[in-house]
Design a protein around this motif. Structure first.
Motif, PDB file in Angstrom:
ATOM      1  N   THR A   1       4.884  -5.768   7.928  1.00 61.85           N
ATOM      2  CA  THR A   1       4.533  -4.617   8.725  1.00 61.85           C
ATOM      3  C   THR A   1       4.526  -3.308   7.908  1.00 61.85           C
ATOM      4  O   THR A   1       4.997  -3.280   6.778  1.00 61.85           O
ATOM      5  N   ASN A   2       4.115  -2.262   8.597  1.00 61.98           N
ATOM      6  CA  ASN A   2       4.229  -0.902   8.078  1.00 61.98           C
ATOM      7  C   ASN A   2       5.661  -0.389   8.322  1.00 61.98           C
ATOM      8  O   ASN A   2       6.535  -1.172   8.680  1.00 61.98           O
ATOM      9  N   THR A   3       5.887   0.885   8.154  1.00 59.22           N
ATOM     10  CA  THR A   3       7.224   1.473   8.338  1.00 59.22           C
ATOM     11  C   THR A   3       7.554   1.598   9.837  1.00 59.22           C
ATOM     12  O   THR A   3       6.669   1.531  10.681  1.00 59.22           O
TER      13      THR A   3
ATOM     14  N   LEU B   1      10.356   4.800   8.446  1.00 58.06           N
ATOM     15  CA  LEU B   1      11.506   4.313   7.674  1.00 58.06           C
ATOM     16  C   LEU B   1      11.152   2.958   7.051  1.00 58.06           C
ATOM     17  O   LEU B   1      10.602   2.078   7.724  1.00 58.06           O
ATOM     18  N   SER B   2      11.502   2.801   5.761  1.00 60.35           N
ATOM     19  CA  SER B   2      11.220   1.538   5.058  1.00 60.35           C
ATOM     20  C   SER B   2      12.456   1.102   4.293  1.00 60.35           C
ATOM     21  O   SER B   2      13.442   1.841   4.210  1.00 60.35           O
ATOM     22  N   GLY B   3      12.396  -0.091   3.738  1.00 59.54           N
ATOM     23  CA  GLY B   3      13.518  -0.601   2.942  1.00 59.54           C
ATOM     24  C   GLY B   3      14.456  -1.459   3.784  1.00 59.54           C
ATOM     25  O   GLY B   3      14.104  -1.929   4.867  1.00 59.54           O
TER      26      GLY B   3
ATOM     27  N   VAL C   1      -4.072  -1.057  -3.093  1.00 60.73           N
ATOM     28  CA  VAL C   1      -4.207   0.386  -3.317  1.00 60.73           C
ATOM     29  C   VAL C   1      -4.577   1.065  -1.996  1.00 60.73           C
ATOM     30  O   VAL C   1      -4.947   0.402  -1.034  1.00 60.73           O
ATOM     31  N   GLY C   2      -4.503   2.415  -1.948  1.00 61.92           N
ATOM     32  CA  GLY C   2      -4.724   3.143  -0.707  1.00 61.92           C
ATOM     33  C   GLY C   2      -3.386   3.419  -0.029  1.00 61.92           C
ATOM     34  O   GLY C   2      -2.338   3.147  -0.626  1.00 61.92           O
ATOM     35  N   THR C   3      -3.393   3.924   1.155  1.00 64.62           N
ATOM     36  CA  THR C   3      -4.535   4.067   2.043  1.00 64.62           C
ATOM     37  C   THR C   3      -5.471   5.161   1.518  1.00 64.62           C
ATOM     38  O   THR C   3      -5.031   6.269   1.188  1.00 64.62           O
TER      39      THR C   3
ATOM     40  N   ALA D   1       0.826  -1.215   0.000  1.00 64.47           N
ATOM     41  CA  ALA D   1       0.000   0.000   0.000  1.00 64.47           C
ATOM     42  C   ALA D   1       0.854   1.256   0.000  1.00 64.47           C
ATOM     43  O   ALA D   1       1.975   1.267   0.505  1.00 64.47           O
ATOM     44  N   GLY D   2       0.306   2.319  -0.567  1.00 62.49           N
ATOM     45  CA  GLY D   2       0.931   3.630  -0.482  1.00 62.49           C
ATOM     46  C   GLY D   2       1.558   4.093  -1.771  1.00 62.49           C
ATOM     47  O   GLY D   2       1.763   5.288  -1.965  1.00 62.49           O
ATOM     48  N   LEU D   3       1.868   3.161  -2.668  1.00 58.29           N
ATOM     49  CA  LEU D   3       2.494   3.580  -3.928  1.00 58.29           C
ATOM     50  C   LEU D   3       1.416   4.047  -4.909  1.00 58.29           C
ATOM     51  O   LEU D   3       1.555   5.066  -5.556  1.00 58.29           O
ATOM     52  N   ASP D   4       0.330   3.280  -4.992  1.00 58.20           N
ATOM     53  CA  ASP D   4      -0.791   3.678  -5.848  1.00 58.20           C
ATOM     54  C   ASP D   4      -1.995   3.953  -4.944  1.00 58.20           C
ATOM     55  O   ASP D   4      -2.949   3.182  -4.888  1.00 58.20           O
ATOM     56  N   LYS D   5      -1.943   5.081  -4.260  1.00 65.13           N
ATOM     57  CA  LYS D   5      -2.966   5.374  -3.242  1.00 65.13           C
ATOM     58  C   LYS D   5      -4.355   5.507  -3.843  1.00 65.13           C
ATOM     59  O   LYS D   5      -5.354   5.185  -3.206  1.00 65.13           O
ATOM     60  N   ASN D   6      -4.432   6.000  -5.079  1.00 69.99           N
ATOM     61  CA  ASN D   6      -5.742   6.254  -5.680  1.00 69.99           C
ATOM     62  C   ASN D   6      -6.150   5.209  -6.718  1.00 69.99           C
ATOM     63  O   ASN D   6      -7.125   5.403  -7.434  1.00 69.99           O
TER      64      ASN D   6
HETATM   65  C1  LIG Z   1       6.215   6.649   0.469  1.00 69.58           C
HETATM   66  C2  LIG Z   1       5.478   5.575   1.213  1.00 69.58           C
HETATM   67  C3  LIG Z   1       4.110   5.692   1.420  1.00 69.58           C
HETATM   68  C4  LIG Z   1       3.420   4.692   2.108  1.00 69.58           C
HETATM   69  N1  LIG Z   1       2.066   4.816   2.276  1.00 69.58           N
HETATM   70  C5  LIG Z   1       1.386   3.826   2.907  1.00 69.58           C
HETATM   71  C6  LIG Z   1      -0.014   3.913   3.053  1.00 69.58           C
HETATM   72  O1  LIG Z   1      -0.666   4.843   2.579  1.00 69.58           O
HETATM   73  N2  LIG Z   1      -0.630   2.901   3.710  1.00 69.58           N
HETATM   74  C7  LIG Z   1       0.031   1.822   4.227  1.00 69.58           C
HETATM   75  O2  LIG Z   1      -0.590   0.922   4.795  1.00 69.58           O
HETATM   76  N3  LIG Z   1       1.370   1.714   4.080  1.00 69.58           N
HETATM   77  C8  LIG Z   1       2.051   2.683   3.442  1.00 69.58           C
HETATM   78  N4  LIG Z   1       3.403   2.568   3.288  1.00 69.58           N
HETATM   79  C9  LIG Z   1       4.107   1.410   3.890  1.00 69.58           C
HETATM   80  C10 LIG Z   1       4.340   0.289   2.878  1.00 69.58           C
HETATM   81  O3  LIG Z   1       3.123  -0.233   2.408  1.00 69.58           O
HETATM   82  C11 LIG Z   1       5.160  -0.844   3.529  1.00 69.58           C
HETATM   83  O4  LIG Z   1       4.405  -1.409   4.571  1.00 69.58           O
HETATM   84  C12 LIG Z   1       6.486  -0.352   4.091  1.00 69.58           C
HETATM   85  O5  LIG Z   1       7.072   0.608   3.257  1.00 69.58           O
HETATM   86  C13 LIG Z   1       7.488  -1.502   4.295  1.00 69.58           C
HETATM   87  O6  LIG Z   1       7.773  -2.155   3.084  1.00 69.58           O
HETATM   88  P1  LIG Z   1       9.088  -1.832   2.202  1.00 69.58           P
HETATM   89  O7  LIG Z   1      10.268  -1.902   3.125  1.00 69.58           O
HETATM   90  O8  LIG Z   1       9.083  -2.883   1.121  1.00 69.58           O
HETATM   91  O9  LIG Z   1       8.904  -0.461   1.661  1.00 69.58           O
HETATM   92  C14 LIG Z   1       4.108   3.559   2.608  1.00 69.58           C
HETATM   93  C15 LIG Z   1       5.501   3.444   2.385  1.00 69.58           C
HETATM   94  C16 LIG Z   1       6.185   4.423   1.701  1.00 69.58           C
HETATM   95  C17 LIG Z   1       7.659   4.274   1.475  1.00 69.58           C
END
Ligand SMILES: Cc1cc2nc3c(=O)[nH]c(=O)nc-3n(C[C@H](O)[C@H](O)[C@H](O)COP(=O)(O)O)c2cc1C
Length: 336
Positions: free
Chosen positions: A245-247, A266-268, A84-86, A62-67
């Motif tokens: 998980t989320n970030t 933080l992600s990645g 898609v979303g959030t 989620a979060g890359l194609d929010k719409n």
């Molecule tokens: C720029 C960005 C926007 C994100 N937006 C959302 C979001 O709207 N909703 C959500 O549940 N997670 C969102 N995430 C979290 C990702 O869905 C994912 O859970 C998180 O980045 C960990 O995965 P990754 O390390 O592969 O990026 C977002 C992450 C990034 C980097």
């Protein structure tokens, strides 16, 4: 080759501009001959999770194609599902820019986007326009200016609207960028949320004759006791899955690097270990019949294999996809 060049050029402009530019490009080229630039035909490796037949185990997080603007393009790259979303009931701008930062040295991103999205009605228009058979999860949240006490009504509103169009619904209580949202992961607030959404799911199933599974998306910043409580609430309320998980709010592995002190999630790569610990803990205390979608720090096929070995049923990628492009999907699908 062409994709590599395009990726290098995109890295020269700001991260959010690069994101918007890419998404617009994908939206315009989807279902046209130009789709050739990124289309990948991958072997079918079907997997059944939450009662859904996925063509493979790799999804877009989620979060890359929010719409939901480029679902068909992501499908043609080979994603087995697209979340898609959030999305929130009303459109909202999100936080002030800049709010997206790359830490290249560590294959990481810090974001504090704040659920910038065009609202649920716009998402539904895009879901109705989808041409491909892509499996779509819809990740729902609450508007920033909706109080926590009224948060439930935002989730119910989104759920009712998307039920007809979604293959599954992800309930996001783990974004660090909407003040107070993460408190919905605890105690009676969580129980109330899950119980009410389950009731709405029952009602909608009776009305529509369609069962749409519900998955809860959790943070990596939880201790063993907190994860155990969440697992119990999931089982008690008969939820269908968990996304982990989320970030993270932690800054392990990036301390001292440029942008590392920016506020946000933080992600990645630096998230990988922490997300795996949460996944492992969750897998141990959650009933084995309840599936887990694992996400966080996957940069290679080996990373995806690791999550599946811990006990994930599906994986998702976001930051790895930003850095490595569609090839990462192929690498993973070929090796699992
Ligand atoms: C720029 C960005 C926007 C994100 N937006 C959302 C979001 O709207 N909703 C959500 O549940 N997670 C969102 N995430 C979290 C990702 O869905 C994912 O859970 C998180 O980045 C960990 O995965 P990754 O390390 O592969 O990026 C977002 C992450 C990034 C980097």
């Amino acid at each position: 080759m062409l994709l590599n060049i395009a990726q290098k050029c995109l890295q020269l402009i700001g991260p959010e501009k690069a994101h918007d530019f890419t998404l617009s490009g994908l939206k315009i080229t989807a279902n046209t001959p130009l789709e050739w630039f990124y289309r990948q035909s991958l072997p079918n490796k079907p997997v059944s999770v939450m009662g859904i037949e996925f063509p493979n185990s790799v999804g877009l997080a989620a979060g890359l194609d929010k719409n939901g603007e480029a679902i068909d393009a992501f499908h043609s790259m080979g994603f087995g599902h697209i979340e898609v979303g959030t999305v929130t009931p009303r459109p909202q701008l999100g936080n002030q820019k800049p709010r997206l930062f790359r830490i290249r040295k560590k294959n990481a991103i810090i974001n504090r986007m704040g659920f910038n999205n065009l609202g649920i009605n716009n998402l539904i228009t895009n879901l109705q326009a989808k041409e491909s058979p892509a499996i779509v999860g819809v990740n729902i949240g609450k508007n920033r200016d909706t109080t926590l006490e009224h948060g439930l009504s935002d989730y119910i509103h989104c759920m009712k609207k998307v039920y007809e169009y979604a293959n599954y619904i992800a309930v996001n209580v783990s974004s660090p960028n909407t003040p107070g949202l993460r408190s919905l992961q605890y105690g009676t607030l969580l129980d109330e949320l899950l119980e009410n959404l389950k009731q709405v799911q029952n009602d909608l199933t009776n009305q529509t004759n369609k069962y749409v599974p519900l998955a809860l998306k959790i943070a990596p910043d939880l201790d063993r006791n907190e994860i155990t409580s969440i697992a119990k609430a999931i089982t008690r309320n008969d939820f269908d899955g968990v996304i982990a998980t989320n970030t993270t709010l932690t800054r392990n592995d990036v301390e001292g690097l440029h942008h590392s002190d920016e506020t946000g999630g933080l992600s990645g790569e630096p998230l990988f270990k922490r997300a795996n610990q949460a996944l492992d803990c969750l897998r141990q205390c959650l009933d084995p019949s309840i599936p887990i979608i694992a996400v966080g720090g996957i940069m290679s096929a080996k990373d995806a294999q690791k999550k599946l070995a811990i006990g994930a049923d599906l994986v998702q990628i976001y930051t790895g996809f930003v850095y490595k492009g569609p090839k990462l999907i192929k690498d993973i699908v070929l090796k699992i």
